[in-house]
Design a protein around this motif. Structure first.
Motif, mmCIF file in Angstrom:
data_model
loop_
_atom_site.group_PDB
_atom_site.id
_atom_site.type_symbol
_atom_site.label_atom_id
_atom_site.label_comp_id
_atom_site.label_asym_id
_atom_site.label_seq_id
_atom_site.Cartn_x
_atom_site.Cartn_y
_atom_site.Cartn_z
ATOM 1 N N SER A 69 71.615 78.139 -42.144
ATOM 2 C CA SER A 69 72.551 77.311 -42.888
ATOM 3 C C SER A 69 73.901 77.233 -42.178
ATOM 4 C CB SER A 69 72.741 77.894 -44.300
ATOM 5 O OG SER A 69 73.622 77.094 -45.063
ATOM 6 N N PRO A 124 67.876 70.263 -50.864
ATOM 7 C CA PRO A 124 69.272 70.545 -50.503
ATOM 8 C C PRO A 124 69.451 71.956 -49.938
ATOM 9 C CG PRO A 124 69.171 69.450 -52.626
ATOM 10 C CD PRO A 124 67.752 69.789 -52.251
ATOM 11 N N ASP A 125 70.396 72.084 -49.031
ATOM 12 C CA ASP A 125 70.636 73.361 -48.361
ATOM 13 C C ASP A 125 70.922 74.473 -49.362
ATOM 14 O OD1 ASP A 125 71.320 75.101 -46.029
ATOM 15 O OD2 ASP A 125 73.326 74.983 -46.918
ATOM 16 N N ALA A 126 71.731 74.211 -50.367
ATOM 17 C CA ALA A 126 72.080 75.248 -51.343
ATOM 18 C C ALA A 126 70.841 75.753 -52.072
ATOM 19 C CB ALA A 126 73.100 74.709 -52.338
ATOM 20 N N GLU A 127 69.942 74.839 -52.405
ATOM 21 C CA GLU A 127 68.711 75.235 -53.100
ATOM 22 C C GLU A 127 67.807 76.041 -52.186
ATOM 23 O OE1 GLU A 127 64.944 73.139 -55.445
ATOM 24 O OE2 GLU A 127 66.774 71.986 -55.060
ATOM 25 N N LYS A 128 67.701 75.618 -50.925
ATOM 26 C CA LYS A 128 66.898 76.387 -49.964
ATOM 27 C C LYS A 128 67.426 77.812 -49.838
ATOM 28 C CE LYS A 128 65.440 72.588 -46.948
ATOM 29 N NZ LYS A 128 65.622 71.933 -45.641
ATOM 30 N N SER A 129 68.737 77.932 -49.745
ATOM 31 C CA SER A 129 69.347 79.250 -49.570
ATOM 32 C C SER A 129 69.077 80.148 -50.766
ATOM 33 C CB SER A 129 70.853 79.104 -49.332
ATOM 34 O OG SER A 129 71.099 78.411 -48.115
ATOM 35 N N GLN A 130 69.074 79.575 -51.970
ATOM 36 C CA GLN A 130 68.791 80.352 -53.172
ATOM 37 C C GLN A 130 67.343 80.829 -53.203
ATOM 38 O OE1 GLN A 130 69.966 77.763 -56.407
ATOM 39 N NE2 GLN A 130 72.021 78.634 -56.490
#
Length: 202
Positions: free
Chosen positions: A132, A162-168
């Protein structure tokens, strides 16, 4: 053998992370490279893709990826038809490769899959790592690529989680916006941690 899924949105630094993992001695299966091979002259996907997208013929026995991309980005039905051809072939290649790596007794292998969550491939992984970077840096990097425009970037991001969802959803997140040495430190620490934890994912 531990299976680590590696993913990240466009221009996040996933390719660099994959190379850093290779430098750690971890084998990496590159899904993008497999797709290129499948769509090149003599590739297993050429005939079925041309049956659906005859205009994508590159004149040399393969698929013109730019023409193909232009036809699917704004047509979900066509994109799903293409994915129904490509994804099973990539998955078969990945599984065959994993069997070979298992025979060679590697403690960790990596599945480098750009659309890992989008295709449900996380279900085949013991752990998932997302690469990320800040959105402004992602856009700057992406627009430096040949042929990339803001509109095309928006089209690509629209079909990605979305990047934020992937990171979660990930077990590990590797930041790529602070320089190579920082990314390398995170990857080295991650590999040590996975080897200590094993397959428990606890």
């Amino acid at each position: 053998m531990i299976r680590l899924g590696l993913t990240g949105s466009i221009a996040m630094g996933k390719t660099t992370a994959a190379e850093l993992l290779r430098q750690q001695g971890v084998p990496v299966h590159d899904s993008d490279a497999v797709v290129h091979r499948l769509l090149a002259s003599g590739g297993e996907a050429v005939a079925p893709v041309l049956a659906l997208f005859p205009d994508a013929d590159d004149g040399e026995g393969g698929i013109n990826r730019k023409i193909l991309g232009a036809q699917i980005f704004h047509d979900d039905d066509k994109r799903h038809q293409l994915e129904a051809i490509i994804h099973p072939l990539v998955r078969h290649d990945r599984e065959s490769w994993a069997d070979l790596m298992d025979d060679e007794d590697h403690p960790i292998i990596v599945y480098d899959i750009p659309l890992l969550f989008e295709t449900g491939a996380q279900n085949y992984c013991d752990y998932v790592v997302v690469v990320s970077a800040p959105a402004w840096l992602q856009k700057t990097r992406a627009l430096m690529r040949s042929g990339m425009t803001s509109d095309r970037l928006d089209d690509i991001l629209a079909v990605q989680v979305p990047d934020a969802e992937k990171s979660q959803l990930a077990d590990y997140v590797i930041p790529s916006g602070f320089g190579l040495s920082v990314s390398k430190w995170y990857i080295e620490r991650m590999v040590r941690d996975i080897l200590l934890r094993g397959k428990t994912n606890a």
